[in-house]
Write a protein that holds these residues in place. Structure first.
Motif, short mmCIF file in Angstrom:
data_model
loop_
_atom_site.label_atom_id
_atom_site.label_comp_id
_atom_site.label_asym_id
_atom_site.label_seq_id
_atom_site.Cartn_x
_atom_site.Cartn_y
_atom_site.Cartn_z
N THR A 49 0.85 -1.19 0.00
CA THR A 49 0.00 0.00 0.00
C THR A 49 0.89 1.24 0.00
OG1 THR A 49 -1.79 -1.11 1.16
CG2 THR A 49 -1.74 1.30 1.32
N VAL A 50 0.50 2.26 -0.76
CA VAL A 50 1.30 3.47 -0.88
C VAL A 50 0.57 4.63 -0.21
CG1 VAL A 50 2.30 5.13 -2.49
CG2 VAL A 50 2.36 2.69 -3.01
N LYS A 51 1.31 5.44 0.53
CA LYS A 51 0.75 6.62 1.17
C LYS A 51 1.38 7.88 0.57
CE LYS A 51 -1.58 4.36 4.40
NZ LYS A 51 -3.06 4.37 4.49
N GLU A 52 0.55 8.87 0.25
CA GLU A 52 1.06 10.19 -0.11
C GLU A 52 1.17 10.99 1.17
OE1 GLU A 52 -0.10 14.17 -2.72
OE2 GLU A 52 -1.37 12.38 -2.82
N VAL A 53 2.34 11.61 1.39
CA VAL A 53 2.58 12.33 2.64
C VAL A 53 3.02 13.76 2.36
CG1 VAL A 53 3.24 10.19 3.80
CG2 VAL A 53 5.01 11.67 2.82
N GLU A 54 2.95 14.56 3.39
CA GLU A 54 3.55 15.89 3.37
C GLU A 54 4.98 15.72 3.88
OE1 GLU A 54 3.98 19.66 2.42
OE2 GLU A 54 2.01 18.68 2.25
N PRO A 55 5.98 15.92 3.01
CA PRO A 55 7.36 15.65 3.43
C PRO A 55 7.77 16.47 4.65
CG PRO A 55 7.23 15.92 1.05
CD PRO A 55 5.90 16.33 1.60
N ALA A 56 8.48 15.82 5.56
CA ALA A 56 8.95 16.48 6.77
C ALA A 56 10.12 17.41 6.46
CB ALA A 56 9.37 15.44 7.81
N GLU A 57 10.19 18.50 7.17
CA GLU A 57 11.31 19.42 6.98
C GLU A 57 12.60 18.84 7.53
OE1 GLU A 57 10.42 23.24 8.56
OE2 GLU A 57 8.68 23.58 7.23
N VAL A 58 12.48 18.00 8.55
CA VAL A 58 13.65 17.36 9.16
C VAL A 58 13.57 15.86 8.89
CG1 VAL A 58 14.92 16.92 11.28
CG2 VAL A 58 13.73 19.11 10.96
N THR A 59 14.58 15.32 8.24
CA THR A 59 14.60 13.90 7.92
C THR A 59 14.47 13.04 9.17
OG1 THR A 59 16.02 14.33 6.01
CG2 THR A 59 15.93 12.07 6.80
N GLY A 60 13.56 12.06 9.09
CA GLY A 60 13.38 11.14 10.20
C GLY A 60 12.27 11.50 11.14
N THR A 61 11.67 12.68 10.97
CA THR A 61 10.56 13.07 11.83
C THR A 61 9.24 12.65 11.19
OG1 THR A 61 10.47 15.26 10.79
CG2 THR A 61 11.85 15.03 12.75
N PRO A 62 8.16 12.52 11.98
CA PRO A 62 6.88 12.05 11.44
C PRO A 62 6.37 12.92 10.29
CG PRO A 62 6.85 11.99 13.83
CD PRO A 62 8.11 12.70 13.45
N GLU A 63 5.74 12.25 9.31
CA GLU A 63 5.19 12.94 8.14
C GLU A 63 3.68 12.70 8.07
OE1 GLU A 63 8.94 12.79 5.04
OE2 GLU A 63 7.64 11.02 5.18
N PRO A 64 2.88 13.76 7.97
CA PRO A 64 1.42 13.59 7.90
C PRO A 64 1.01 12.91 6.60
CG PRO A 64 2.02 15.84 8.50
CD PRO A 64 3.27 15.17 8.05
N VAL A 65 0.10 11.93 6.68
CA VAL A 65 -0.44 11.27 5.50
C VAL A 65 -1.49 12.19 4.86
CG1 VAL A 65 -1.80 9.32 4.66
CG2 VAL A 65 0.02 8.96 6.34
#
Length: 255
Positions: free
Chosen positions: A157-173
Motif C-alpha cells: 500500500t502506498v501513502k502520499e505524505v507531506e514531506p517532513a522538513e527534518v529527515t526522520g521526523t513524522p510525516e502527515p499522510v
C-alpha cells in the motif's frame, strides 16, 4: 568494437525492424557508497554496465547500443567494451555525457544514425532485464505506441505524505492512492524517435524518467508487463540480490 565499426556496410538499411538503445551511464551512483561509478561496479565479476549492454544486445531487434559515459571516462568505457565478449550482430558507440541524466540521454539521441526510428532508453543500473521484456517494449512501439514502459503492480500500500522538513521526523499522510491503479515503472523504455527527440527539445525541468517527458507533451504512454528481475541496483542490498539472481541463472541456465 570501435566507433569505426558503426555502421557496418553489410547491414541492410535501417528500418523499423531495428531498434537503437541509449544507456546513460555518466552518473556516479553515490547511494552505493564511495568507489567506482555505479555502472562500473562488478556483478559476478563483470561490471554492471556490461551486463546491461548484454541484456539489450540479447534482443535480435537491437542493432545499436549507444553508451553515454562520463566525459572523463569515455576511453575507459570503450576499453571495457573491447575487453568483454559482446554479440557481433550489434554495434556499440560510446559518447560523452552531460551534467544530468536528461542531458546525457539527449546527447545519446543526437549520436543515433538516420533510420533508427525505434529508440530504447535503459538504466545501466538494471543489469538483469530479461530479453522478453526488451522485445515486448520494442514490439509495442512497432505496433504504434509512441512511448512504452515496462511496469509491475505494487505489492505494498502506498501513502502520499507531506514531506517532513527534518529527515526522520513524522510525516502527515495526505492520501492513500488506489493500489490497483499504481505501477512501478522499469526500463528499457521505448519510444518513437521523433517523439522522444521532441520531448527533449521542449520539456524543461527535471523529470524522473523519459516517459514523463512524453506525458508533458500531452501524448499517451502505455505499459507492458515488467519483470521482477529488472530491478534497479541502487543500494548495497540490491547488489546482494542481483548477485543471487545472477548465481541462480548461471546455475540453472548457464547464463
Amino acid at each position: 568494437m570501435s566507433d569505426a565499426a558503426f555502421p557496418r556496410e553489410e547491414r541492410p538499411s535501417p528500418s523499423a525492424a531495428h531498434a537503437a538503445v541509449v544507456i546513460p551511464a555518466a552518473g556516479r551512483g553515490v547511494r552505493l557508497g564511495p568507489g567506482a561509478p555505479k555502472a562500473l561496479r562488478t556483478l559476478g565479476g563483470t561490471p554492471m554496465l556490461i551486463h546491461a549492454v548484454r541484456a539489450m544486445a540479447a534482443s535480435r531487434h537491437v542493432s545499436l547500443v549507444v553508451l553515454v559515459a562520463p566525459p572523463e571516462g569515455v576511453a575507459e568505457v570503450r576499453s571495457l567494451l573491447d575487453s568483454h565478449s559482446l554479440p557481433e550482430r550489434t554495434d556499440f558507440l560510446v559518447v560523452p555525457g552531460g551534467a544530468t541524466r536528461q542531458e546525457s540521454v539527449r546527447l545519446g539521441l543526437q549520436a543515433l544514425p538516420a533510420g533508427s526510428e525505434v529508440v530504447l532508453v535503459h538504466d545501466a543500473a538494471r543489469p538483469l532485464v530479461p530479453v522478453e521484456t526488451v522485445d515486448a517494449v520494442i514490439e509495442a512501439v512497432r505496433d504504434g505506441a509512441v512511448a512504452v514502459v515496462p511496469a509491475l503492480p505494487l505489492a505494498d500500500t502506498v501513502k502520499e505524505v507531506e514531506p517532513a522538513e527534518v529527515t526522520g521526523t513524522p510525516e502527515p499522510v495526505v492520501a492513500t492512492p488506489v493500489r490497483a491503479r499504481l505501477r512501478a515503472v522499469q526500463t528499457p523504455q521505448g519510444f518513437d524517435r521523433a517523439v522522444l527527440t521532441r520531448a527533449h527539445q521542449e520539456v524543461e525541468g527535471e523529470v524522473t524518467d523519459d516517459a514523463s517527458m512524453v506525458e508533458r507533451l500531452g501524448l499517451g504512454v502505455v505499459t507492458v508487463p515488467g519483470h521482477e528481475e529488472a530491478f534497479k541496483v541502487t543500494r548495497p542490498l540490491d547488489l546482494v540480490l542481483a548477485e543471487a539472481v545472477l548465481a541462480r541463472r548461471r546455475r540453472n541456465d548457464g547464463f
